[in-house]
Scaffold this active site. Structure first.
Site, PDB file in Angstrom:
ATOM      1  N   SER A   7       0.222 -10.238  39.684  1.00  0.00           N
ATOM      2  CA  SER A   7       0.543 -10.932  40.937  1.00  0.00           C
ATOM      3  C   SER A   7       0.616 -12.443  40.801  1.00  0.00           C
ATOM      4  CB  SER A   7      -0.485 -10.560  42.012  1.00  0.00           C
ATOM      5  OG  SER A   7      -0.299  -9.242  42.445  1.00  0.00           O
ATOM      6  N   LYS A  44       3.927 -13.937  41.537  1.00  0.00           N
ATOM      7  CA  LYS A  44       4.468 -14.017  42.894  1.00  0.00           C
ATOM      8  C   LYS A  44       4.855 -15.437  43.321  1.00  0.00           C
ATOM      9  CE  LYS A  44       2.025  -9.864  44.471  1.00  0.00           C
ATOM     10  NZ  LYS A  44       0.886  -9.341  45.240  1.00  0.00           N
ATOM     11  N   TYR A  63      10.452  -5.851  40.284  1.00  0.00           N
ATOM     12  CA  TYR A  63       9.165  -6.468  40.579  1.00  0.00           C
ATOM     13  C   TYR A  63       8.115  -6.056  39.551  1.00  0.00           C
ATOM     14  CZ  TYR A  63       4.644  -7.072  42.863  1.00  0.00           C
ATOM     15  OH  TYR A  63       3.323  -7.389  43.135  1.00  0.00           O
ATOM     16  N   TYR A 107      -5.507 -13.498  48.707  1.00  0.00           N
ATOM     17  CA  TYR A 107      -5.565 -12.310  49.569  1.00  0.00           C
ATOM     18  C   TYR A 107      -6.533 -12.525  50.736  1.00  0.00           C
ATOM     19  CZ  TYR A 107      -3.301 -10.404  45.419  1.00  0.00           C
ATOM     20  OH  TYR A 107      -2.466 -10.208  44.366  1.00  0.00           O
ATOM     21  N   VAL A 147      -4.307  -8.684  39.045  1.00  0.00           N
ATOM     22  CA  VAL A 147      -5.266  -7.610  38.796  1.00  0.00           C
ATOM     23  C   VAL A 147      -5.536  -7.368  37.320  1.00  0.00           C
ATOM     24  CG1 VAL A 147      -4.816  -6.425  40.969  1.00  0.00           C
ATOM     25  CG2 VAL A 147      -3.456  -5.851  38.934  1.00  0.00           C
TER      26      VAL A 147
END
Length: 457
Positions: free
Chosen positions: A65, A68, A191, A243, A261
């Site tokens: 992530s 992103k 992705y 998050y 992660v």
């Protein structure tokens, strides 16, 4: 003398490694479940491209992530803010990274959670870009941020594809709302490949510093994306990057950041430092336990909190040499430090106090380290007004800090040169360094935001 920064990083890493051993590796992706939990590395990149590292700094792991914000940056650069905002919002979700978090309009709340990141992925390139070309564009773009060519971990990519049911469902849901361009399976596959790029903590630190430097890679000197893109990305990282722990992170650490992660955490403090940290064990929010501790320690020890006010504006005046002090009949206003709005405002007030006694005025910028566009414009205007009022003004500007920097401008009277440097007092009328739509960002974001949170789980 050897700089103490490497020793300090070693001490931070050793301390954070022994402050408990909680957390678990990500188990829902088989390849990540096999990660060695003892791995731990940290790196810092400075604004001039110097990289300091400690621990397992050369161990490569998948970016996950942390990709992103960089895909978001490429989408903004390729499609513009207006188009991206039509598809993805900028509001914190308060949800876990893989939740169905949509506004009432069907727009994903932000690009840092999976549903928004998949939507963002499909916006990279132009409207006619093929899925394969889009993947290539992202890989090349992230490589430019890192300053080296990044490779895909094919084993992790396949492992994530085998467990992609939820992401596929998210993609079809956004597609049904009319917010996802192209086919859902293409967006998810692309992705996942984006998330499977291999990096180490040195790469993360350089990528972070590139964001923190207005899009200029400090190692390669390449301008990867425009400066306005970085400002937008950093703002969203600050509010959404960690998050549903983003609020706690921002109040405690105060550095725009993004986690992955696989165990990586990236932090980008504008104008100061890029941070990369990695250790596989995650907390309940999906953030690396040791990497979070490391960033907390760095912020606390080094005063890196974004909201910590810099002590520069009050010290902008180095001194004033009156005409009779050294017998040359010239008044010198000596400035120092970094010229931004607050510092330049102090300088302007000092120029305002220049008496109308006929003595020539020298504005000495030889001790000024740098100036941003606002500081430059303010100083130039102050000098112009002194001249307009009849003062004989000279500027000592050896580093040409008051020169225009890639701006369209209309020149007025030029300043006389002295022995150290020259400058003019051109008044800058075109002062945008980003597309016009970026100036409407806040208004449009609020207009598009839904007033109700969509509880679709």
């Amino acid at each position: 003398m050897q700089t103490p920064v490497p020793d300090y990083l070693d001490e931070v890493r050793e301390t954070c490694a022994h402050e408990g051993d909680d957390g678990e590796v990500a188990s829902y992706i088989p390849e990540l479940a096999d990660a060695d939990p003892s791995l731990f590395g940290v790196a810092l990149c400075t604004i001039d491209g110097t990289v300091y590292a400690s621990g397992d700094a050369e161990h490569r792991f998948t970016i996950q992530s942390i990709s992103k914000p960089f895909a978001y940056a490429l989408a903004l650069a390729d499609r513009g803010l207006d188009t991206v905002l039509e598809h993805v919002g900028v509001e914190p979700s308060g949800d876990a990274f893989n939740e169905i978090s949509l506004e009432q309009s069907g727009r994903p709340r932000n690009p840092m959670i999976n549903i928004g990141a998949i939507t963002t992925h499909a916006l990279v390139g132009d409207a006619d870009t093929t899925p394969a070309d889009r993947v290539r564009r992202i890989r090349e773009g992230l490589s430019a941020f890192a300053g080296r060519e990044l490779e895909v971990d094919d084993a992790v990519r396949r492992s994530e594809l085998d467990t992609a049911s939820r992401n596929m469902a998210l993609a079809y849901l956004v597609h049904a709302q009319g917010k996802l361009e192209g086919e859902p399976h293409d967006a998810v596959e692309g992705y996942i490949e984006q998330c499977s790029l291999l990096v180490d903590v040195r790469d993360l630190a350089v990528m972070a510093m590139t964001l923190a430097s207005g899009g200029r890679n400090p190692v390669t000197d390449e301008q990867v994306v425009p400066a306005w893109v970085c400002r937008q990305v950093l703002a969203v990282m600050a509010t959404c990057g960690m998050y549903d722990a983003a609020g706690d992170w921002m109040s405690t650490v105060g550095i725009p950041a993004k986690s992955g992660v696989a165990g990586g955490v990236l932090g980008a403090l504008p104008g100061q430092v890029g941070i990369g940290a990695f250790s596989p064990k995650l907390d309940r929010f999906g953030n690396s336990v040791r990497a979070v501790r490391t960033c907390e320690r760095l912020s606390r020890d080094m005063g890196l909190h974004l909201m910590q006010a810099p002590e520069v504006a009050s010290h902008v005046l180095y001194g004033v040499v009156e005409p009779d002090d050294d017998g040359d009949g010239v008044r010198e206003v000596q400035l120092q430090g970094t010229m931004h709005f607050a510092a330049a405002e102090v300088a302007l007030r000092e120029l305002e106090r220049v008496p109308d006694d006929g003595a020539p005025v020298v504005v000495d910028l030889s001790r000024v380290a740098s100036t941003n566009d606002v500081g430059r414009r303010m100083l130039r205007e102050g000098i112009r007004r002194l001249q307009r009022d009849g003062h004989d003004v000279r500027v000592s500007d050896p580093d040409r800090l008051l020169d225009s920097r890639d701006r369209a401008e209309v020149a007025t009277d030029a300043l006389p040169a002295d022995e150290e440097g020259t400058a003019d007092t051109a008044t800058e009328r075109a002062d945008t360094e980003r597309p016009e739509e970026e100036g409407r960002a806040t208004e449009q974001a609020h207009e598009r935001s839904g007033t109700d949170r969509a509880g679709t789980d």
